[in-house]
Design a protein around this motif. Structure first.
Motif, PDB file in Angstrom:
ATOM      1  N   HIS A 258     -11.405  80.025   5.139  1.00 36.99           N
ATOM      2  CA  HIS A 258     -10.401  81.268   4.810  1.00 36.99           C
ATOM      3  C   HIS A 258     -10.838  82.144   5.879  1.00 36.99           C
ATOM      4  CE1 HIS A 258      -6.636  79.231   2.227  1.00 36.99           C
ATOM      5  NE2 HIS A 258      -8.309  78.543   1.693  1.00 36.99           N
ATOM      6  N   PHE A 259     -12.942  82.308   5.460  1.00 40.38           N
ATOM      7  CA  PHE A 259     -12.318  84.052   5.865  1.00 40.38           C
ATOM      8  C   PHE A 259     -13.524  83.463   7.091  1.00 40.38           C
ATOM      9  CE2 PHE A 259     -12.593  84.061   0.497  1.00 40.38           C
ATOM     10  CZ  PHE A 259     -11.315  84.351   0.997  1.00 40.38           C
ATOM     11  N   ASN A 260     -14.276  82.553   7.798  1.00 47.73           N
ATOM     12  CA  ASN A 260     -15.117  82.008   8.149  1.00 47.73           C
ATOM     13  C   ASN A 260     -16.311  82.568   7.782  1.00 47.73           C
ATOM     14  OD1 ASN A 260     -13.227  80.750   9.702  1.00 47.73           O
ATOM     15  ND2 ASN A 260     -13.349  81.881  11.764  1.00 47.73           N
ATOM     16  N   SER A 261     -16.573  82.767   6.691  1.00 46.13           N
ATOM     17  CA  SER A 261     -18.213  83.221   6.069  1.00 46.13           C
ATOM     18  C   SER A 261     -18.506  82.541   4.411  1.00 46.13           C
ATOM     19  CB  SER A 261     -18.352  84.970   6.525  1.00 46.13           C
ATOM     20  OG  SER A 261     -17.010  85.409   5.516  1.00 46.13           O
ATOM     21  N   LEU A 262     -19.429  82.923   4.565  1.00 46.56           N
ATOM     22  CA  LEU A 262     -20.413  82.828   2.986  1.00 46.56           C
ATOM     23  C   LEU A 262     -20.671  84.525   2.556  1.00 46.56           C
ATOM     24  CD1 LEU A 262     -21.721  79.625   3.068  1.00 46.56           C
ATOM     25  CD2 LEU A 262     -19.696  79.836   2.390  1.00 46.56           C
TER      26      LEU A 262
ATOM     27  N   VAL B 125     -22.951  85.970   5.823  1.00 45.43           N
ATOM     28  CA  VAL B 125     -23.538  84.602   6.496  1.00 45.43           C
ATOM     29  C   VAL B 125     -22.068  84.047   7.516  1.00 45.43           C
ATOM     30  CG1 VAL B 125     -26.301  84.788   6.044  1.00 45.43           C
ATOM     31  CG2 VAL B 125     -24.092  82.947   5.467  1.00 45.43           C
ATOM     32  N   ASN B 126     -21.916  84.497   8.573  1.00 49.04           N
ATOM     33  CA  ASN B 126     -21.086  83.468   9.404  1.00 49.04           C
ATOM     34  C   ASN B 126     -21.254  81.936   8.519  1.00 49.04           C
ATOM     35  OD1 ASN B 126     -19.716  81.803  11.388  1.00 49.04           O
ATOM     36  ND2 ASN B 126     -19.269  84.545  11.466  1.00 49.04           N
ATOM     37  N   MET B 127     -19.607  81.380   8.371  1.00 55.09           N
ATOM     38  CA  MET B 127     -19.756  80.220   8.436  1.00 55.09           C
ATOM     39  C   MET B 127     -18.626  79.746   9.016  1.00 55.09           C
ATOM     40  SD  MET B 127     -21.432  76.577   7.507  1.00 55.09           S
ATOM     41  CE  MET B 127     -22.828  77.625   7.215  1.00 55.09           C
ATOM     42  N   SER B 128     -18.064  78.675   9.696  1.00 56.85           N
ATOM     43  CA  SER B 128     -17.028  79.006   9.869  1.00 56.85           C
ATOM     44  C   SER B 128     -16.209  77.269  10.207  1.00 56.85           C
ATOM     45  CB  SER B 128     -16.746  79.036  11.851  1.00 56.85           C
ATOM     46  OG  SER B 128     -17.699  78.127  12.502  1.00 56.85           O
TER      47      SER B 128
END
Length: 465
Positions: free
Chosen positions: A118-122, A130-133
């Protein structure tokens, strides 16, 4: 899908607040000894560090156990409920084990999965992002879930029956396949390669937990020496005294348009004041779709590019990125960029339609060709990475070589698509002189010549890498 190399341009994109504009990271900057000051994506003055960029969260998360614990962990694995890994599952274990997905400590639990989806991040414990897509998850079916029962640990085994890892403190949750597909690819159309390989027929549950990988993942395919981990790459960049690292990912053979882009990027970095920018030429080495050239042939071609002097071996590090390919366009390109931060890259080159593909049903590209570079310039958690979008390069008939496209004389340029390149090689026809180095083209022709025609006389497409 784009096929030609292109080069970065100065482009303004809307900011998160929509009240400012982003500027290219190649804004004019004063020359200094080893570091460069220039304006970053939110128009705040920053100074690029002379050293390597820190990993996400400040420290690489490496998950391979100590040599002294290896036999103990193998014994533990034999006593636990087992999950058999697919080839792509094993590639994700490889990615996680070396820290490419730092700060992840294993396959995603539900909270991490939902944030990614949902957010492309953690969000980290200190409140930072941090990004996580792309979800990095492991699917199991009803029978496996029942067999695991109340156990809080499971063992992961490869296709040969050898223990690979232990997954600790596990959490099992529902696998929302349709939502995962829709949010990752922006469509649920049939024919998405990664979906068909890993999701459509996967189990209805996901299992997450902390990984203990028993030993480094090896493929014994003659290419393991190219598979440098983030820690190994950082050591190599340090050994070479790199004060900037610019990463270029590709899943196709290198032609002279790509080389023009990479050499000109280095020139620009030198003009900005960097003393020794190093190129990370980083072909994707995990799962790819059937019509991509297989990894072993691509690596042969890349070696010829260096041997022929198209790229300088002294300022180029060639390594394999172990991630599987999603072909998820702007969503996936964030993952590609984020992973290179963990390897030490502070510049990332992005082209037209990165990680894109043709629509699986309709006759059009699946994604807008410009959205990838725009998304990277706005993506949460990638603020520390300098994004280098680039403009189109094509074959200049007046110069007999690849050059940056000049819109004032379009009649002088020839665009050679990836499809056209593959057709020429398959038919043993030569491209225009200056399109690709002779040694590299010879490898490509040899690859297509190696394919055995089927009973109908047609040459089949490549098998997945």
């Amino acid at each position: 899908m784009a096929s030609m190399a292109t080069f970065f341009t100065q482009t303004s994109f809307p900011s998160h607040s929509l009240s400012k504009t982003f500027e290219t990271h190649f804004a004019t900057a004063p020359k200094v000894n080893a570091c460069v000051s220039f304006r970053a994506r939110r128009q705040v003055g920053v100074r690029v560090s002379c050293g390597l960029i820190e990993p996400d969260g400040g420290k690489l998360v490496e998950l391979v156990v100590k040599d002294s614990d290896r036999d103990l962990k193998k014994g533990e694995a034999l006593s636990l409920p087992r999950i058999k890994l697919s080839r792509i599952d094993l590639q994700w274990v490889h990615v996680l084990s070396e820290g490419w997905a730092t700060p992840l400590k294993g396959f995603m639990k539900e909270a991490e999965f939902l944030q990614t989806l949902h957010f492309n991040s953690l969000r980290l414990d200190d409140g930072s992002l941090v990004n996580m897509s792309v979800p990095i998850v492991l699917a199991i079916d009803d029978e496996q879930k029942h067999r695991i029962g109340d156990n809080k640990r499971v063992a992961l085994f490869d296709s040969k029956g050898d223990p690979v890892a232990i997954l600790n403190d596990i959490e099992i949750y529902k696998h929302p396949k349709e939502e995962r597909i829709a949010r990752t690819w922006g469509t649920t159309a049939p024919g998405l390669p990664y979906v068909e390989q890993t999701i459509s027929n996967a189990g209805n549950w996901l299992i997450g937990g902390d990984l203990e990988v028993i030993e480094p993942i090896k493929y014994n395919d003659g290419l393991d020496h190219f598979r440098l981990s983030p820690a190994e790459l950082r050591s190599e960049f340090t050994r070479r005294n790199a004060d900037a690292v610019f990463a270029f990912q590709l899943r196709n053979p290198v032609h002279n348009g790509h080389a023009l882009l990479m050499t000109d990027t280095r020139r620009r970095l030198l003009e900005m004041g960097y003393k020794n920018p190093v190129l990370l030429l980083h072909p994707l080495g995990g799962y790819t779709k059937a019509d991509d050239v297989p990894l072993d042939w691509r690596m042969k071609q890349h070696e010829k590019v260096l041997e022929d002097g198209v790229l300088d071996p002294e300022t180029t590090v060639v390594s394999i990125f172990p991630s599987p390919m999603h072909y998820a366009g702007p969503t996936e390109v964030q993952w590609h960029a984020k992973a290179r931060i963990n390897a030490g890259a502070n510049f990332y080159i992005v082209g037209r339609d990165p990680a894109g593909m043709s629509h699986p049903v309709e006759k059009r590209d699946l994604y807008d060709a410009d959205h990838g570079k725009k998304v990277l310039s706005m993506a949460p958690g990638l603020e520390r990475l300098n994004i280098l979008p680039f403009r189109v390069a094509a074959y200049d008939k007046t110069q007999g070589k690849m050059a940056f496209f000049d819109p004032s004389r379009p009649q002088d340029f020839l665009f050679i698509s990836g499809t056209k390149m593959r057709t020429l090689a398959r038919n043993k026809e030569s491209p225009p002189d200056g399109f690709m180095c002779p040694g590299g083209w010879k490898v490509l022709v040899e690859y297509y010549d190696s394919l055995v025609p089927s009973s109908n006389g047609k040459v089949p497409e490549a098998v997945p890498a």
